[in-house]
Scaffold this active site. Structure first.
Site, mmCIF file in Angstrom:
data_model
loop_
_atom_site.group_PDB
_atom_site.id
_atom_site.type_symbol
_atom_site.label_atom_id
_atom_site.label_comp_id
_atom_site.label_asym_id
_atom_site.label_seq_id
_atom_site.Cartn_x
_atom_site.Cartn_y
_atom_site.Cartn_z
ATOM 1 N N HIS A 1 -7.923 -4.505 4.859
ATOM 2 C CA HIS A 1 -7.653 -4.563 3.409
ATOM 3 C C HIS A 1 -8.119 -5.855 2.717
ATOM 4 C CE1 HIS A 1 -4.227 -6.651 5.101
ATOM 5 N NE2 HIS A 1 -3.539 -5.564 5.339
ATOM 6 N N HIS B 1 -6.338 3.060 8.950
ATOM 7 C CA HIS B 1 -5.248 2.142 8.584
ATOM 8 C C HIS B 1 -4.169 2.862 7.775
ATOM 9 C CE1 HIS B 1 -4.113 -2.149 7.038
ATOM 10 N NE2 HIS B 1 -3.059 -1.393 7.178
ATOM 11 N N ASP C 1 -4.611 2.156 3.766
ATOM 12 C CA ASP C 1 -3.410 1.321 3.894
ATOM 13 C C ASP C 1 -2.204 2.052 3.299
ATOM 14 O OD1 ASP C 1 -1.689 -0.714 4.528
ATOM 15 O OD2 ASP C 1 -2.445 -2.144 3.060
ATOM 16 N N ASN D 1 3.478 -1.529 13.124
ATOM 17 C CA ASN D 1 4.657 -2.222 12.568
ATOM 18 C C ASN D 1 5.808 -1.252 12.313
ATOM 19 O OD1 ASN D 1 3.307 -1.047 10.401
ATOM 20 N ND2 ASN D 1 3.955 -2.613 8.943
ATOM 21 N N ARG E 1 5.472 5.016 9.849
ATOM 22 C CA ARG E 1 6.900 4.652 9.852
ATOM 23 C C ARG E 1 7.728 5.234 10.988
ATOM 24 N NH1 ARG E 1 5.540 0.538 6.828
ATOM 25 N NH2 ARG E 1 5.300 0.975 4.609
ATOM 26 N N ASN F 1 0.460 -5.787 -0.366
ATOM 27 C CA ASN F 1 0.025 -6.913 0.467
ATOM 28 C C ASN F 1 -1.284 -6.549 1.147
ATOM 29 O OD1 ASN F 1 -0.405 -8.757 2.503
ATOM 30 N ND2 ASN F 1 1.686 -8.740 3.290
ATOM 31 N N HIS G 1 0.345 3.638 7.685
ATOM 32 C CA HIS G 1 1.691 3.321 8.182
ATOM 33 C C HIS G 1 2.495 4.610 8.149
ATOM 34 C CE1 HIS G 1 0.911 -1.015 7.982
ATOM 35 N NE2 HIS G 1 0.175 -0.704 6.931
HETATM 36 ZN ZN LIG Z 1 -1.804 -5.352 6.394
#
Ligand SMILES: [Zn+2]
Length: 437
Positions: free
Chosen positions: A234, A62, A307, A96, A66, A280, A64
């Site tokens: 998470h 997990h 995360d 995302n 970008r 989050n 990100h």
């Molecule tokens: Zn999330």
């Protein structure tokens, strides 16, 4: 032909149950031998792992990264550099991005670009709905064939039970897992932090635990007749841990992951409108930390992720309510997990390594590629960890593009000294241990 011989380390391979002082020989991109006192001659380089743990390369399911669309925060290359500095040889990146990873072409872009620019392995997780809007389902079978290692709309929850049910049915046919960002959006609209005394004091609207719990409970129920592999991302609430515990006791295909910050920090970290601690799901209370740690100890939570969520300093300098959610985690996760779980006696080192290698590999079907284990003939992804090295988290230790973390200045122990990806040294903190012959 290049060869590396790692000597004198405590070799921990949870998949095979191995845990003893041994040598590991690597030739090109493969592990060729694991044994006692392997012959030094023939090896181009010998690495002295005395006092260290020699483990399968860590796997983060997990992150990100970008790219595409947020290259000012992180790229596949810079994210992978942060990863290897933290001991990670494989990263599974969330969809995302801008645009979202919701088509085979988008997955191909990430896979090709990572192959050209990254220093670790990178595997994309595909969006389950178009543009992650929770409405139209993506071409899930095609995405699975195009290299997706899982499905998630992470950053957003799939709010509609009807859509969710169809997603679970479709993902079930791929054999991959659906990973849910559990956030019932009507309960959290306009909320920036945990609903509690700190939010009240700061005059901020609160984000209740139940926003997470109702989604977990709903999804477990929706999935009863479907049987998709369902993964809670998470996890942040103590009661959520109990929901997962009950589901697993019934042998349902449910798993959950923790994040380092939720095992360490409470909502107090947001005091003074500290945007570095805005994340989050939000940081909660000590009772939640205790329940999460207990959940790892008793085998309810089987995956440890980061995360890793980079944001620029400009974005994090916005007022608390406007600043983006998230913090970087790749460089600090290992030390923070060791602190929260090994040093408190919650789990052994062997167990911690399992939750950062074999378990995430299984979650994302990377075990089928031989990842997450140290096997003769298997890929040479290896992490060498000094469990006792003490260090203070400084800006120079953060190797990605962004430095948004509330752990700057924190004294920690345990560190990845060497990270080997497919036989290549991608990170070497103590070059004096490496002798060329
Ligand atoms: Zn999330």
């Amino acid at each position: 032909m290049s060869s590396l011989l790692i000597v004198n380390g405590r070799v921990i391979d949870p998949a095979s149950g191995l845990d003893q002082v041994l040598d590991v020989a690597i030739q090109d991109d493969q592990i060729t031998e694991i044994g006692r006192r392997l012959p030094r001659k023939g090896a181009e380089t010998v690495y002295d792992a005395e006092g260290c743990l020699v483990t399968p390369g860590l796997i983060d399911p997990h992150v990100h990264l970008r790219e595409p669309g947020g290259e000012h925060k992180e790229t596949l290359e810079t994210g992978s550099r942060a990863g290897v500095a933290g001991g990670f040889t494989s990263l599974c990146c969330m969809p995302n991005t801008t645009p979202a990873l919701d088509t085979p072409d988008a997955l191909t872009f990430v896979i090709d670009r990572a192959a050209r620019s990254a220093v670790s392995r990178i595997f994309p997780v595909a969006a389950a709905t178009r543009a992650r809007k929770g409405e139209e389902i993506t071409e899930i079978q095609l995405l699975a064939k195009s290299g997706a290692v899982g499905f998630s709309d992470d950053g957003d929850c799939i709010d509609s039970a009807g859509t969710m049910s169809r997603v679970l049915a479709s993902v079930a046919r791929t054999g991959l897992a659906f990973m849910q960002h559990c956030q019932e959006s009507s309960l959290t609209r306009g909320s920036a932090m945990h609903a509690g005394t700190v939010a009240t004091r700061l005059g901020l609207s609160g984000w209740p635990r139940v926003a997470e719990e109702v989604i977990i409970e709903r999804d477990i129920r929706l999935n009863l007749a479907i049987g998709c592999r369902y993964h809670v991302q998470h996890i942040s609430s103590g009661e959520s841990v109990e929901l997962v515990r009950r589901a697993r006791a019934l042998r349902l295909p449910v798993s959950a992951e923790a994040s380092p910050h939720h095992l360490h920090l409470t909502h107090e970290a947001c005091d003074g409108y500290n945007t570095a601690a805005k994340v989050n799901p939000p940081l909660r209370e000590q009772t939640d930390i205790d329940a999460l740690r207990a959940g790892v100890a008793d085998g309810t939570i089987t995956v440890l992720a980061t995360d890793h969520a980079p944001h620029s300093a400009d974005e994090k300098h916005l007022p608390f309510e406007e600043a983006p959610f998230g913090l970087v985690g790749l460089e600090t996760a290992l030390a923070l997990y060791a602190e929260a779980l090994v040093r408190t006696g919650a789990v052994s080192w062997a167990r911690l390594i399992r939750l950062m290698t074999v378990e995430p590999a299984r979650l994302c079907n990377l075990d089928a590629m031989g990842l997450g284990t140290l096997a003769v003939g298997g890929p040479a992804d290896v992490t060498i960890i000094d469990p006792e090295q003490q260090w203070t988290v400084g800006r120079e230790d953060l190797r990605g593009k962004s430095q948004n973390t509330p752990f700057l200045g924190t004294k920690v122990r345990s560190r990845a000294l060497l990270t080997v990806v497919a036989g290549e040294v991608a990170h070497d903190l103590e070059p004096s241990r490496r002798k060329r012959r």
